[in-house]
Design an enzyme around this catalytic site. Structure first.
Site, short mmCIF file in Angstrom:
data_model
loop_
_atom_site.label_atom_id
_atom_site.label_comp_id
_atom_site.label_asym_id
_atom_site.label_seq_id
_atom_site.Cartn_x
_atom_site.Cartn_y
_atom_site.Cartn_z
N CYS A 107 -23.02 94.43 57.86
CA CYS A 107 -24.30 95.12 58.03
C CYS A 107 -24.34 96.37 57.16
CB CYS A 107 -24.58 95.43 59.49
SG CYS A 107 -24.25 97.11 60.01
N GLU A 108 -25.48 96.57 56.52
CA GLU A 108 -25.55 97.66 55.55
C GLU A 108 -25.70 99.02 56.20
OE1 GLU A 108 -28.84 96.32 53.16
OE2 GLU A 108 -30.24 97.66 54.16
N HIS A 109 -25.92 99.05 57.50
CA HIS A 109 -26.05 100.34 58.17
C HIS A 109 -24.71 100.91 58.63
CE1 HIS A 109 -30.20 98.54 59.10
NE2 HIS A 109 -30.30 99.34 58.07
N HIS A 110 -23.78 100.03 58.99
CA HIS A 110 -22.49 100.49 59.52
C HIS A 110 -21.30 99.94 58.76
CE1 HIS A 110 -25.39 100.65 62.92
NE2 HIS A 110 -24.79 101.80 63.16
N GLN A 121 -29.75 91.25 58.53
CA GLN A 121 -29.96 89.83 58.81
C GLN A 121 -31.36 89.40 58.37
OE1 GLN A 121 -28.77 88.57 62.78
NE2 GLN A 121 -30.22 86.87 62.73
N HIS A 133 -23.72 90.92 65.91
CA HIS A 133 -23.45 92.09 65.09
C HIS A 133 -22.38 92.95 65.74
CE1 HIS A 133 -27.02 91.81 62.28
NE2 HIS A 133 -27.23 90.84 63.14
N CYS A 185 -21.54 95.86 65.02
CA CYS A 185 -21.98 97.24 65.21
C CYS A 185 -22.70 97.41 66.54
CB CYS A 185 -22.85 97.72 64.04
SG CYS A 185 -24.36 96.78 63.82
ZN LIG Z 1 -25.08 97.78 61.89
#
Ligand SMILES: [Zn+2]
Length: 212
Positions: free
Chosen positions: A102-105, A143, A171, A173
């Site tokens: 995931c590109e956020h975490h 996603q 996920h 995260c």
């Molecule tokens: Zn994430």
């Protein structure tokens, strides 16, 4: 390189179908030093025996987990076959296992992709659809974006009557941090052409994907 645009393909492909944008890549040494910094940030000693080789292993893993940046989605779908006879229904490949980050975490999400398309004259090797999932999965992703990228790639390269993509994933995260909800899954879908316009076709896709 090959500048000839094949006749069944749209003249211009969207950016999502090209190899990822080239950025200035730090050296391997710089990447390993960054991992040592993160180890120290956890509170551990990057120089203790058990951790001394870890930066090297992490960077090796990155080569694998992010190799999708060095692969071109359009090329994956390049080889097509036109011996489909009178076949005029959709082709569905379901349960394509994948993992992504995931590109956020920068934490993994993993699950299954289900892909259907309704070919016009040309079909692509079934393993190529699985490879396409990996090209996009082996990048920093959401996603939602991954779902639409897969659909767009098939639409633009194969120019079929319709495309349906469904991804279900867990996920890390969300499972291991934050709300810590282990076992929850996220479902995303993208329907193009006949799958978007024909509710019966869309329903049949959903039934087959759900184990019908
Ligand atoms: Zn994430």
């Amino acid at each position: 390189m090959d500048a000839v645009v094949k006749p069944w393909r749209k003249a211009t492909l969207s950016d999502d179908l090209k190899a990822a944008p080239q950025v200035v890549r730090p050296s391997r040494e710089e990447a390993e030093a960054a991992v040592r910094t993160l180890i120290a940030y956890t509170g551990d000693d990057p120089l203790r025996e058990g951790l001394i080789e870890t930066p090297k292993r992490v960077v090796d893993a990155y080569e694998e987990l992010y190799r999708g940046y060095r692969e071109c989605p359009a090329e994956v779908l390049d080889r097509t076959f036109n011996e489909i006879g009178t076949y005029d229904d959709f082709v569905l490949v379901r349960d394509i296992a994948f993992n992504s980050q995931c590109e956020h975490h920068m934490m993994p999400f993993m699950g299954k992709a289900h892909i259907a398309y309704k070919p016009v004259d040309r079909v692509v090797g079934l393993s190529k659809l699985a490879r396409l999932v990996d090209v996009y999965g082996r990048r920093l992703q959401t996603q939602e974006h991954m779902t639409s990228q897969i659909a767009t790639a098939i639409e633009e390269v194969l120019n079929p009557r319709g495309v349906a993509v469904m991804i279900e994933a867990e996920h890390m995260c969300m499972s291991l941090r934050g709300v810590e909800k282990l076992g929850s899954s996220t479902i995303t879908t993208q329907f193009v052409g006949s799958f978007r316009d024909d509710p019966a076709e869309q329903a049949r896709f959903m039934t087959l994907v759900r184990g019908g």
